[in-house]
Write a protein that holds these residues in place. Structure first.
Motif, PDB file in Angstrom:
ATOM      1  N   GLN A  19     -16.123  35.008  -2.560  1.00  0.00           N
ATOM      2  CA  GLN A  19     -15.987  33.589  -2.845  1.00  0.00           C
ATOM      3  C   GLN A  19     -16.740  32.792  -1.792  1.00  0.00           C
ATOM      4  OE1 GLN A  19     -11.715  32.786  -4.528  1.00  0.00           O
ATOM      5  NE2 GLN A  19     -11.501  34.133  -2.770  1.00  0.00           N
ATOM      6  N   TYR A  21     -16.806  28.840  -0.490  1.00  0.00           N
ATOM      7  CA  TYR A  21     -16.232  27.494  -0.564  1.00  0.00           C
ATOM      8  C   TYR A  21     -17.239  26.530   0.051  1.00  0.00           C
ATOM      9  CZ  TYR A  21     -11.758  29.569  -1.819  1.00  0.00           C
ATOM     10  OH  TYR A  21     -10.750  30.252  -2.464  1.00  0.00           O
ATOM     11  N   GLU A  50      -5.691  31.169   2.414  1.00  0.00           N
ATOM     12  CA  GLU A  50      -4.996  30.068   1.742  1.00  0.00           C
ATOM     13  C   GLU A  50      -3.512  30.058   2.108  1.00  0.00           C
ATOM     14  OE1 GLU A  50      -5.011  26.693  -0.558  1.00  0.00           O
ATOM     15  OE2 GLU A  50      -6.759  27.997  -0.737  1.00  0.00           O
ATOM     16  N   HIS A 155     -16.737  27.782  -5.080  1.00  0.00           N
ATOM     17  CA  HIS A 155     -15.732  26.730  -5.206  1.00  0.00           C
ATOM     18  C   HIS A 155     -16.285  25.476  -4.547  1.00  0.00           C
ATOM     19  CE1 HIS A 155     -12.541  29.687  -6.308  1.00  0.00           C
ATOM     20  NE2 HIS A 155     -13.290  30.481  -5.557  1.00  0.00           N
ATOM     21  N   CYS A 156     -16.509  24.437  -5.323  1.00  0.00           N
ATOM     22  CA  CYS A 156     -17.102  23.207  -4.805  1.00  0.00           C
ATOM     23  C   CYS A 156     -16.197  22.026  -5.118  1.00  0.00           C
ATOM     24  CB  CYS A 156     -18.483  22.985  -5.414  1.00  0.00           C
ATOM     25  SG  CYS A 156     -19.304  21.472  -4.846  1.00  0.00           S
ATOM     26  N   SER A 208     -10.323  18.844  -4.352  1.00  0.00           N
ATOM     27  CA  SER A 208      -9.970  19.357  -3.031  1.00  0.00           C
ATOM     28  C   SER A 208      -8.485  19.198  -2.710  1.00  0.00           C
ATOM     29  CB  SER A 208     -10.811  18.659  -1.951  1.00  0.00           C
ATOM     30  OG  SER A 208     -10.628  17.251  -2.003  1.00  0.00           O
ATOM     31  N   SER A 211      -6.838  22.571  -3.085  1.00  0.00           N
ATOM     32  CA  SER A 211      -7.337  23.742  -2.354  1.00  0.00           C
ATOM     33  C   SER A 211      -7.307  23.477  -0.851  1.00  0.00           C
ATOM     34  CB  SER A 211      -8.767  24.072  -2.788  1.00  0.00           C
ATOM     35  OG  SER A 211      -9.330  25.074  -1.953  1.00  0.00           O
ATOM     36  N   LEU A 214     -10.770  24.361   0.730  1.00  0.00           N
ATOM     37  CA  LEU A 214     -11.765  23.287   0.666  1.00  0.00           C
ATOM     38  C   LEU A 214     -11.466  22.205   1.695  1.00  0.00           C
ATOM     39  CD1 LEU A 214     -12.467  22.761  -3.157  1.00  0.00           C
ATOM     40  CD2 LEU A 214     -14.050  23.611  -1.412  1.00  0.00           C
TER      41      LEU A 214
END
Length: 282
Positions: A19, A21, A50, A155-156, A208, A211, A214
């Motif tokens: 992944q 980020y 996370e 992941h943006c 965001s 997350s 993020l």
């Protein structure tokens, strides 16, 4: 007794899901730099990180989004809770970097020095340097893999992108990455005789607020921006800028393993060679 962490060995022809980020600072407004951050890890490490970030926030009773630009000047009491969470998050990320389980890339692009004839739209600048940052991060990850294939999920933060408006074309970030990142990485693998191939790219645009990872990348970029610009008046932001700035020397001295952390600026130092290349941030 001193315990040393054993380097993770990957089997031949391993297929991994990783992944990345991504977040940004300075795309809007008058900031001279567009600062992009890319945090790469295997999916299992992402879940672990996370959880750790969530536990830190819960300990300080912080339930909402942690955003660097909105940090209070206070560092104590209830008003300083988000600062303390951010500070602990950065320490946790440094620990992951020191362990060698994540890869972090930061690119600081001087927007005023970009040829607007070649990059006429802001979203093109964002897309191009996003691809370059991910390509660099994946290349460093490939050294540890040795041989195999990679499938990556990006992941943006969806707030970084824009739709079509006022006659300007909309952002094509997702389509661009799915096509260009794979093509670019695999072409370089062939040129450099790397035995690692990028098999697929998925893009998740996320809020965001949902997350913590993020939010962590946002904190890193906000702190790095402060290190570069040195223009904050709040003690909280000054302190975090110093904390992340110290990572640069940690990387050069090997406290953070080589290739796990890269911070570069573009264009590079003056001269025929570096004018169109990157130079290390200091």
């Amino acid at each position: 007794m001193v315990r040393t962490r054993q380097k993770k060995e990957y089997a031949p022809h391993t297929s991994l899901r990783v992944q990345i980020y991504q977040d940004e600072s300075g795309m809007k407004g008058s900031d001279p730099f567009l600062i992009l951050g890319f945090l790469l890890m295997e999916a299992t490490v992402g879940k672990q990180l996370e959880r750790r970030l969530g536990s830190i926030a819960t300990f300080e009773s912080v339930v909402g989004e942690v955003h660097f630009c909105k940090l209070s000047k206070d560092v104590t009491g209830s008003l300083g809770a988000k600062f303390r969470v951010t500070e602990a998050w950065l320490r946790e990320l440094r620990r992951f970097l020191t362990m060698g389980t994540v890869w972090l890339t930061i690119l600081a692009v001087d927007k005023k020095k970009i040829d607007r004839k070649k990059v006429p739209e802001a979203y093109m600048l964002y897309n191009r340097f996003s691809r370059m940052g991910m390509d660099s991060t994946l290349a460093r990850f490939a050294r540890s893999l040795g041989m195999g294939s990679v499938r990556v999920t990006v992941h943006c933060d969806e707030h970084c992108l824009k739709g079509a408006a006022a006659g300007h074309p909309g952002d094509n970030y997702s389509q661009y990455l799915r096509k260009q990142l794979r093509a670019s990485f695999n072409k370089k693998s062939e040129e450099k005789h790397r035995q690692v191939a990028l098999r697929g790219v998925r893009v998740h645009l996320e809020d965001s607020q949902e997350s913590r990872v993020l939010q962590l990348v946002d904190a890193v970029l906000g702190a790095m921006r402060q290190h570069i610009m040195n223009d904050a008046s709040r003690v909280s932001k000054i302190s975090l800028g110093q904390q992340v700035g110290a990572w640069l020397s940690d990387s050069s001295t090997g406290v953070i393993p080589f290739a796990r952390f890269s911070a570069q600026r573009f264009p590079g130092d003056t001269g025929s060679r570096n004018g169109s290349h990157f130079s290390p941030l200091t």
